[in-house]
Scaffold this active site. Structure first.
Site, PDB file in Angstrom:
ATOM      1  N   THR A 126       2.603   6.975  40.217  1.00  0.00           N
ATOM      2  CA  THR A 126       2.892   6.233  38.998  1.00  0.00           C
ATOM      3  C   THR A 126       3.526   7.131  37.939  1.00  0.00           C
ATOM      4  O   THR A 126       3.258   8.339  37.907  1.00  0.00           O
ATOM      5  CB  THR A 126       1.573   5.640  38.441  1.00  0.00           C
ATOM      6  N   ASP A 127       4.296   6.508  37.054  1.00  0.00           N
ATOM      7  CA  ASP A 127       4.875   7.281  35.940  1.00  0.00           C
ATOM      8  C   ASP A 127       3.794   7.754  34.961  1.00  0.00           C
ATOM      9  O   ASP A 127       4.051   8.613  34.125  1.00  0.00           O
ATOM     10  CB  ASP A 127       5.940   6.452  35.206  1.00  0.00           C
ATOM     11  N   TYR A 151      -7.535   7.483  35.072  1.00  0.00           N
ATOM     12  CA  TYR A 151      -6.706   6.940  36.170  1.00  0.00           C
ATOM     13  C   TYR A 151      -5.511   7.839  36.419  1.00  0.00           C
ATOM     14  O   TYR A 151      -5.245   8.266  37.552  1.00  0.00           O
ATOM     15  CB  TYR A 151      -6.237   5.517  35.822  1.00  0.00           C
ATOM     16  N   LYS A 155      -4.451  10.077  39.755  1.00  0.00           N
ATOM     17  CA  LYS A 155      -3.193   9.916  40.498  1.00  0.00           C
ATOM     18  C   LYS A 155      -2.423  11.242  40.517  1.00  0.00           C
ATOM     19  O   LYS A 155      -1.842  11.623  41.537  1.00  0.00           O
ATOM     20  CB  LYS A 155      -2.329   8.804  39.885  1.00  0.00           C
TER      21      LYS A 155
HETATM   22  P1  NAD Z   1      -4.247  -2.971  43.394  1.00  0.00           P
HETATM   23  O1  NAD Z   1      -5.448  -2.567  42.596  1.00  0.00           O
HETATM   24  O2  NAD Z   1      -3.699  -4.347  43.260  1.00  0.00           O
HETATM   25  O3  NAD Z   1      -4.550  -2.771  44.956  1.00  0.00           O
HETATM   26  C1  NAD Z   1      -5.203  -1.643  45.447  1.00  0.00           C
HETATM   27  C2  NAD Z   1      -5.587  -1.909  46.901  1.00  0.00           C
HETATM   28  O4  NAD Z   1      -6.192  -0.693  47.426  1.00  0.00           O
HETATM   29  C3  NAD Z   1      -6.613  -3.023  47.067  1.00  0.00           C
HETATM   30  O5  NAD Z   1      -6.250  -3.854  48.167  1.00  0.00           O
HETATM   31  C4  NAD Z   1      -7.909  -2.286  47.374  1.00  0.00           C
HETATM   32  O6  NAD Z   1      -8.819  -3.020  48.183  1.00  0.00           O
HETATM   33  C5  NAD Z   1      -7.399  -1.054  48.085  1.00  0.00           C
HETATM   34  N1  NAD Z   1      -8.315   0.099  47.967  1.00  0.00           N
HETATM   35  C6  NAD Z   1      -8.875   0.595  46.837  1.00  0.00           C
HETATM   36  N2  NAD Z   1      -9.677   1.633  47.149  1.00  0.00           N
HETATM   37  C7  NAD Z   1      -9.586   1.798  48.498  1.00  0.00           C
HETATM   38  C8  NAD Z   1     -10.170   2.726  49.410  1.00  0.00           C
HETATM   39  N3  NAD Z   1     -11.017   3.685  49.006  1.00  0.00           N
HETATM   40  N4  NAD Z   1      -9.844   2.627  50.718  1.00  0.00           N
HETATM   41  C9  NAD Z   1      -8.986   1.654  51.142  1.00  0.00           C
HETATM   42  N5  NAD Z   1      -8.441   0.735  50.333  1.00  0.00           N
HETATM   43  C10 NAD Z   1      -8.737   0.818  49.019  1.00  0.00           C
HETATM   44  O7  NAD Z   1      -3.147  -1.862  43.064  1.00  0.00           O
HETATM   45  P2  NAD Z   1      -1.560  -1.998  42.995  1.00  0.00           P
HETATM   46  O8  NAD Z   1      -1.177  -2.387  41.629  1.00  0.00           O
HETATM   47  O9  NAD Z   1      -1.077  -2.767  44.171  1.00  0.00           O
HETATM   48  O10 NAD Z   1      -1.156  -0.468  43.177  1.00  0.00           O
HETATM   49  C11 NAD Z   1      -0.867   0.083  44.463  1.00  0.00           C
HETATM   50  C12 NAD Z   1      -0.462   1.531  44.303  1.00  0.00           C
HETATM   51  O11 NAD Z   1       0.692   1.626  43.464  1.00  0.00           O
HETATM   52  C13 NAD Z   1      -1.529   2.405  43.660  1.00  0.00           C
HETATM   53  O12 NAD Z   1      -1.526   3.653  44.309  1.00  0.00           O
HETATM   54  C14 NAD Z   1      -1.071   2.529  42.225  1.00  0.00           C
HETATM   55  O13 NAD Z   1      -1.520   3.743  41.656  1.00  0.00           O
HETATM   56  C15 NAD Z   1       0.437   2.522  42.398  1.00  0.00           C
HETATM   57  N6  NAD Z   1       1.219   2.033  41.241  1.00  0.00           N
HETATM   58  C16 NAD Z   1       0.912   0.837  40.657  1.00  0.00           C
HETATM   59  C17 NAD Z   1       1.713   0.376  39.605  1.00  0.00           C
HETATM   60  C18 NAD Z   1       1.443  -0.971  38.962  1.00  0.00           C
HETATM   61  O14 NAD Z   1       2.128  -1.327  37.984  1.00  0.00           O
HETATM   62  N7  NAD Z   1       0.535  -1.783  39.457  1.00  0.00           N
HETATM   63  C19 NAD Z   1       2.776   1.145  39.143  1.00  0.00           C
HETATM   64  C20 NAD Z   1       3.051   2.374  39.768  1.00  0.00           C
HETATM   65  C21 NAD Z   1       2.272   2.786  40.829  1.00  0.00           C
END
Ligand code: NAD
Ligand code: TYD
Length: 341
Positions: A126-127, A151, A155
């Protein structure tokens, strides 16, 4: 190509799986997900029975379970999306963030390194690892890492672990750092789905502080295509920033949501600010455009309109999330099935 996608029952992971299965017709995916509160298999219900998609319920911090998964399902690459992802929860208690985002990433890296055949590991980041910007400037890949929330710190630590596995063991690791995503199936604790669903129920929209914080919004499908481009065209050891080029204040987003739903501004409630709240994020994605041949495609105005309409048309999906009923789905689908193989 056979892929292991972790966190595929979440918002971005499920979109990524859909994009891969559609755009790469001869690829297959194993979705490893622990189904935490944020994981919802109903999000993937349309793909149930697809022979190119397998599901394994496991925790990325459980080395034995991850190794068993990779043994049962050999893959060519790992895309690590599983994470605790909500800043406000990390402020209440960071322990699950350290366990999953730091130690889970280490476990995934070690398991991928030990598994024969895994040629590339993509760490989805993430940024927010770069901290907060002032009124001007953009995050570049060489911007110093300066996370402000627990958080973001977790990351950033995961990214550094990925980098160290590349440096020390010669693993082929690529890191992507994306800005704020919007789109269908986002858990309604995040700004846009929370405000859309609250407004639909005529509930207040809690704007933190003055609401003038800025985020750079990208459609989740554009993020998914960026991850795919990093997998296929990224250089080992490199970081790629992915952004939407759509900087908006939270109040602007709130206004858009209200006008799409034709709801009154009287629903807006300014509430106490988030502690340590980052003021502005904005991405310079020149490197991804140049080296990956990637660019976001979804126009923000139509993307946000379509997204609001999706929540309007898919009320049962988010009502079951908000009520907690979605958590019974796994049990009803998988609870009585015996393990095979
Ligand atoms: P989310 O919270 O919607 O989904 C996370 C998923 O990971 C869920 O299905 C959860 O069950 C699973 N999970 C959590 N802990 C776990 C574990 N210990 N073992 C296995 N599965 C596990 O998150 P998202 O928004 O889809 O984000 C996905 C990724 O993208 C993350 O790594 C997040 O840091 C990154 N990200 C998100 C955004 C955003 O705007 N949402 C932006 C940049 C990066
Ligand atoms: P969020 O969706 O939690 O993403 P992030 O904190 O990772 O950027 O929040 C986006 C922005 O919206 C952030 O500045 C915090 C703000 N926000 C509110 O004002 N009210 C809310 O209820 C939520 C969840 C977020």
């Amino acid at each position: 190509m056979r892929l292991l996608v972790t966190g595929g029952a979440g918002f971005i992971g499920s979109t990524l799986i859909r994009v891969i299965l559609k755009e790469r017709p001869d690829w297959s995916v194993v979705n490893l997900d622990a189904l935490t509160y944020a994981g919802n298999l109903e999000t993937l219900a349309d793909l149930e029975g697809n022979p190119r998609l397998a599901f394994v319920k496991a925790d990325i911090a459980d080395a034995q379970a991850v190794a068993a998964c990779l043994k049962a399902h050999p893959v060519d690459a790992v895309l690590n999306l599983a994470a605790e992802s909500h800043v406000d929860r990390s402020i209440l208690d960071a322990s699950a963030f350290v366990r999953t985002n730091v130690d889970g990433t280490r476990v995934m890296l070690a398991a991928a390194m030990a598994a024969p055949g895994v040629r590339r590991f993509v760490q989805i980041s993430t940024d927010e690892v770069y901290g907060s910007l002032g009124k001007t400037g953009l995050f570049r890949e060489d911007t110093p890492i300066a996370p402000n929330s627990p958080y973001a710190a977790s990351k950033a630590s995961g990214d550094l672990m990925a980098r160290a596995f590349g440096h020390t063991f010669g693993m082929d690791v690529v890191i992507t750092r994306c800005s704020n995503n919007y789109g269908p199936y986002q858990f309604p604790e995040k700004l846009i789905p929370l405000f859309v669903t609250n407004a639909m129920e005529d509930k207040p929209l809690p704007v933190y502080g003055d609401g003038l914080q800025v985020r750079d919004w990208i459609h989740v499908e554009d993020h998914a295509r960026g991850i795919l481009a990093a997998l296929e065209k990224g250089k080992a050891g490199e970081v790629y920033n992915l952004g939407g080029g759509n900087e908006r204040t939270n109040l602007e987003i709130t206004g858009l949501v209200l006008s799409e739903l034709k709801k009154p501004a009287t629903l807006i409630r300014h509430v106490q600010d988030r502690p340590g709240h980052d003021r502005r994020y904005a991405i310079d994605d020149t490197k991804a455009r140049r080296e990956l041949g990637w660019a976001p495609r979804v126009d923000f105005a139509s993307g946000i309109g379509d997204t609001v309409r999706w929540y309007v048309q898919n009320r049962p999906w988010w009502e079951r999330v908000k009520s907690g009923a979605y958590r019974d789905y796994y049990e009803s689908q998988y609870g009585k099935r015996k393990a095979i193989g």
